[in-house]
Design a protein around this motif. Sequence first.
Motif, PDB file in Angstrom:
ATOM      1  N   GLY A 221       0.771  -1.241  -0.122  1.00 30.68           N
ATOM      2  CA  GLY A 221       0.183   0.153  -0.059  1.00 30.68           C
ATOM      3  C   GLY A 221       0.897   1.225   0.176  1.00 30.68           C
ATOM      4  N   GLU A 222       0.125   2.332   0.315  1.00 27.31           N
ATOM      5  CA  GLU A 222       0.921   3.760   0.366  1.00 27.31           C
ATOM      6  C   GLU A 222       0.825   4.091   1.750  1.00 27.31           C
ATOM      7  OE1 GLU A 222       2.881   6.702   0.571  1.00 27.31           O
ATOM      8  OE2 GLU A 222       3.094   5.685  -1.358  1.00 27.31           O
ATOM      9  N   PRO A 223       1.907   4.363   2.766  1.00 29.11           N
ATOM     10  CA  PRO A 223       1.728   4.633   3.951  1.00 29.11           C
ATOM     11  C   PRO A 223       1.154   5.957   4.220  1.00 29.11           C
ATOM     12  CG  PRO A 223       3.454   3.593   3.556  1.00 29.11           C
ATOM     13  CD  PRO A 223       3.002   3.637   2.569  1.00 29.11           C
ATOM     14  N   PHE A 224       1.658   7.027   3.180  1.00 29.69           N
ATOM     15  CA  PHE A 224       1.055   8.398   3.524  1.00 29.69           C
ATOM     16  C   PHE A 224      -0.580   8.701   3.077  1.00 29.69           C
ATOM     17  CE2 PHE A 224       5.382   8.863   3.423  1.00 29.69           C
ATOM     18  CZ  PHE A 224       5.561  10.375   4.477  1.00 29.69           C
ATOM     19  N   LEU A 225      -1.168   7.700   2.726  1.00 26.59           N
ATOM     20  CA  LEU A 225      -2.618   7.567   2.792  1.00 26.59           C
ATOM     21  C   LEU A 225      -3.210   7.612   4.162  1.00 26.59           C
ATOM     22  CD1 LEU A 225      -3.589   5.766  -0.628  1.00 26.59           C
ATOM     23  CD2 LEU A 225      -3.191   8.195  -0.386  1.00 26.59           C
ATOM     24  N   GLN A 226      -2.458   7.187   4.958  1.00 21.96           N
ATOM     25  CA  GLN A 226      -2.968   6.830   6.371  1.00 21.96           C
ATOM     26  C   GLN A 226      -2.144   7.832   7.296  1.00 21.96           C
ATOM     27  OE1 GLN A 226      -4.661   3.265   7.444  1.00 21.96           O
ATOM     28  NE2 GLN A 226      -3.607   2.224   5.733  1.00 21.96           N
ATOM     29  N   ILE A 227      -1.477   8.907   6.794  1.00 26.79           N
ATOM     30  CA  ILE A 227      -0.369   9.249   7.700  1.00 26.79           C
ATOM     31  C   ILE A 227      -0.686   9.854   8.928  1.00 26.79           C
ATOM     32  CG2 ILE A 227      -0.579  11.844   6.592  1.00 26.79           C
ATOM     33  CD1 ILE A 227       2.994   9.818   7.562  1.00 26.79           C
ATOM     34  N   ASP A 228      -1.572  10.578   9.096  1.00 28.19           N
ATOM     35  CA  ASP A 228      -1.928  11.171  10.485  1.00 28.19           C
ATOM     36  C   ASP A 228      -2.137   9.967  11.633  1.00 28.19           C
ATOM     37  OD1 ASP A 228      -1.798  13.785   9.871  1.00 28.19           O
ATOM     38  OD2 ASP A 228      -4.117  13.633   9.333  1.00 28.19           O
ATOM     39  N   PRO A 229      -2.777   8.941  11.385  1.00 32.27           N
ATOM     40  CA  PRO A 229      -2.669   7.987  12.481  1.00 32.27           C
ATOM     41  C   PRO A 229      -1.292   6.974  12.400  1.00 32.27           C
ATOM     42  CG  PRO A 229      -4.251   7.255  10.840  1.00 32.27           C
ATOM     43  CD  PRO A 229      -3.933   8.613  10.459  1.00 32.27           C
ATOM     44  N   LEU A 230      -0.734   7.140  11.288  1.00 35.86           N
ATOM     45  CA  LEU A 230       0.616   6.330  11.350  1.00 35.86           C
ATOM     46  C   LEU A 230       1.472   7.130  12.111  1.00 35.86           C
ATOM     47  CD1 LEU A 230       2.483   4.339  10.271  1.00 35.86           C
ATOM     48  CD2 LEU A 230       3.042   5.736   8.187  1.00 35.86           C
ATOM     49  N   LEU A 231       1.481   8.488  12.178  1.00 37.05           N
ATOM     50  CA  LEU A 231       2.320   9.275  12.879  1.00 37.05           C
ATOM     51  C   LEU A 231       2.167   9.091  14.504  1.00 37.05           C
ATOM     52  CD1 LEU A 231       2.259  12.889  11.156  1.00 37.05           C
ATOM     53  CD2 LEU A 231       4.436  11.523  11.822  1.00 37.05           C
TER      54      LEU A 231
ATOM     55  N   ASN B 287       2.557  18.146  -0.527  1.00 37.71           N
ATOM     56  CA  ASN B 287       1.281  17.484  -0.063  1.00 37.71           C
ATOM     57  C   ASN B 287       1.124  17.345   1.211  1.00 37.71           C
ATOM     58  OD1 ASN B 287       0.363  17.810  -2.913  1.00 37.71           O
ATOM     59  ND2 ASN B 287       1.042  15.946  -3.391  1.00 37.71           N
ATOM     60  N   PHE B 288       2.248  16.921   2.034  1.00 39.11           N
ATOM     61  CA  PHE B 288       1.959  16.378   3.448  1.00 39.11           C
ATOM     62  C   PHE B 288       3.292  17.223   4.382  1.00 39.11           C
ATOM     63  CE2 PHE B 288       1.179  12.775   0.346  1.00 39.11           C
ATOM     64  CZ  PHE B 288       0.064  12.408   0.878  1.00 39.11           C
ATOM     65  N   ILE B 289       3.612  18.502   3.838  1.00 39.02           N
ATOM     66  CA  ILE B 289       4.677  19.111   4.487  1.00 39.02           C
ATOM     67  C   ILE B 289       4.594  19.225   6.119  1.00 39.02           C
ATOM     68  CG2 ILE B 289       3.459  21.467   4.336  1.00 39.02           C
ATOM     69  CD1 ILE B 289       7.143  20.622   3.913  1.00 39.02           C
ATOM     70  N   CYS B 290       3.213  19.258   6.713  1.00 33.74           N
ATOM     71  CA  CYS B 290       3.408  19.091   8.201  1.00 33.74           C
ATOM     72  C   CYS B 290       3.864  17.795   8.594  1.00 33.74           C
ATOM     73  CB  CYS B 290       1.912  19.730   8.698  1.00 33.74           C
ATOM     74  SG  CYS B 290       1.708  21.393   8.416  1.00 33.74           S
ATOM     75  N   GLN B 291       2.973  16.863   8.224  1.00 35.08           N
ATOM     76  CA  GLN B 291       3.249  15.550   8.522  1.00 35.08           C
ATOM     77  C   GLN B 291       4.767  15.049   7.996  1.00 35.08           C
ATOM     78  OE1 GLN B 291       0.751  16.534   6.396  1.00 35.08           O
ATOM     79  NE2 GLN B 291      -1.012  15.369   7.120  1.00 35.08           N
ATOM     80  N   PHE B 292       5.295  15.212   7.038  1.00 37.44           N
ATOM     81  CA  PHE B 292       6.613  15.000   6.427  1.00 37.44           C
ATOM     82  C   PHE B 292       7.514  15.585   7.587  1.00 37.44           C
ATOM     83  CE2 PHE B 292      10.486  15.742   3.686  1.00 37.44           C
ATOM     84  CZ  PHE B 292      10.607  14.502   3.499  1.00 37.44           C
ATOM     85  N   ASN B 293       7.245  16.926   7.884  1.00 38.22           N
ATOM     86  CA  ASN B 293       8.292  17.386   8.848  1.00 38.22           C
ATOM     87  C   ASN B 293       8.385  16.907  10.343  1.00 38.22           C
ATOM     88  OD1 ASN B 293       9.634  19.148   7.193  1.00 38.22           O
ATOM     89  ND2 ASN B 293       8.072  20.853   7.609  1.00 38.22           N
ATOM     90  N   MET B 294       7.244  16.428  10.829  1.00 40.81           N
ATOM     91  CA  MET B 294       7.071  15.528  11.997  1.00 40.81           C
ATOM     92  C   MET B 294       7.562  14.106  11.958  1.00 40.81           C
ATOM     93  SD  MET B 294       2.936  16.705  13.153  1.00 40.81           S
ATOM     94  CE  MET B 294       2.943  15.374  14.391  1.00 40.81           C
ATOM     95  N   LEU B 295       7.581  13.698  10.709  1.00 35.61           N
ATOM     96  CA  LEU B 295       7.888  12.203  10.256  1.00 35.61           C
ATOM     97  C   LEU B 295       9.524  12.090  10.490  1.00 35.61           C
ATOM     98  CD1 LEU B 295       6.530   9.551   9.815  1.00 35.61           C
ATOM     99  CD2 LEU B 295       7.257  10.123   7.358  1.00 35.61           C
ATOM    100  N   LYS B 296       9.913  13.262  10.508  1.00 32.11           N
ATOM    101  CA  LYS B 296      11.472  13.277  10.127  1.00 32.11           C
ATOM    102  C   LYS B 296      12.012  13.000  11.625  1.00 32.11           C
ATOM    103  CE  LYS B 296      11.912  16.628   6.657  1.00 32.11           C
ATOM    104  NZ  LYS B 296      12.411  17.960   6.170  1.00 32.11           N
ATOM    105  N   LYS B 297      11.131  13.315  12.699  1.00 30.78           N
ATOM    106  CA  LYS B 297      11.749  13.001  13.965  1.00 30.78           C
ATOM    107  C   LYS B 297      11.645  11.608  14.466  1.00 30.78           C
ATOM    108  CE  LYS B 297       8.209  15.687  15.878  1.00 30.78           C
ATOM    109  NZ  LYS B 297       7.474  16.349  16.594  1.00 30.78           N
ATOM    110  N   TYR B 298      10.806  10.686  13.668  1.00 37.40           N
ATOM    111  CA  TYR B 298      10.786   9.343  14.453  1.00 37.40           C
ATOM    112  C   TYR B 298      11.457   8.352  13.175  1.00 37.40           C
ATOM    113  CZ  TYR B 298       6.927  11.947  16.705  1.00 37.40           C
ATOM    114  OH  TYR B 298       6.518  12.798  17.608  1.00 37.40           O
ATOM    115  N   VAL B 299      11.816   8.577  12.173  1.00 40.94           N
ATOM    116  CA  VAL B 299      12.278   7.801  11.153  1.00 40.94           C
ATOM    117  C   VAL B 299      13.554   7.780  10.702  1.00 40.94           C
ATOM    118  CG1 VAL B 299      11.789   7.283   8.558  1.00 40.94           C
ATOM    119  CG2 VAL B 299       9.735   7.964  10.094  1.00 40.94           C
ATOM    120  N   SER B 300      14.437   6.846  10.552  1.00 38.24           N
ATOM    121  CA  SER B 300      15.749   6.925  10.212  1.00 38.24           C
ATOM    122  C   SER B 300      15.937   7.097   8.576  1.00 38.24           C
ATOM    123  CB  SER B 300      16.325   5.574  10.549  1.00 38.24           C
ATOM    124  OG  SER B 300      16.273   5.304  11.902  1.00 38.24           O
TER     125      SER B 300
END
Length: 189
Positions: free
Chosen positions: A72-82, A110-123
């Motif tokens: 699938g595509e994880p970013f389609l569920q990015i808010d609960p994934l975060l 398209n996901f600027i806020c979530q993408f920036n938050m994601l950077k804290k949790y992902v290698s």
Amino acid sequence: MLCIGRIIYPVTSLGRGKRLVIWLKGCNLKCEGCMSKDLWEFDEEDYMPIFDIFNIVFDYRQKIDGITISGGEPFLQIDPLLQLLEKIYNYITKDIIIFTGYYKTELEKNFICQFNMLKKYVSVIIAGRYIENRNNSEGLAGSSNQEYLLFDNKYKIEELEKYKREINIFNFKNSVVLVGILNSKGDDR
């Protein structure tokens, strides 16, 4: 709630060590040659609360070397994934890899806020569409157009580019599931 396709451990073909891999359902990109076409459609029966998913992962905390998220595509569920990734990062492991079909420019647009938050949790995020005729049978990315986005010092680009591909085979819900990055057609390595 996240729409979950499968959760499998121990996977050795989607990152360093023995990993727990979570595949999310739903994909709007539908890359030709995708090996997870069974995960393209959302299914109401496959939604799970974040707490339940976290508890499954938590039960493996002493065994896993890292977590990989795919789809699938994880970013389609990015808010609960975060929400899930924050809990995994804080309580289980800081080695998290995500595969997405979106390019970095699309994530930033398209996901600027979530993408920036994601950077804290992902290698690492492996970003970009899988393009079958650009599969060079090398590295953790499925095709040479995909890029590695590194957000900490756990991995180096060279390690990811030289990652030795393998396929793991699992029985999941009475079906055989191939897990890993396939080599290009005609490559019999």
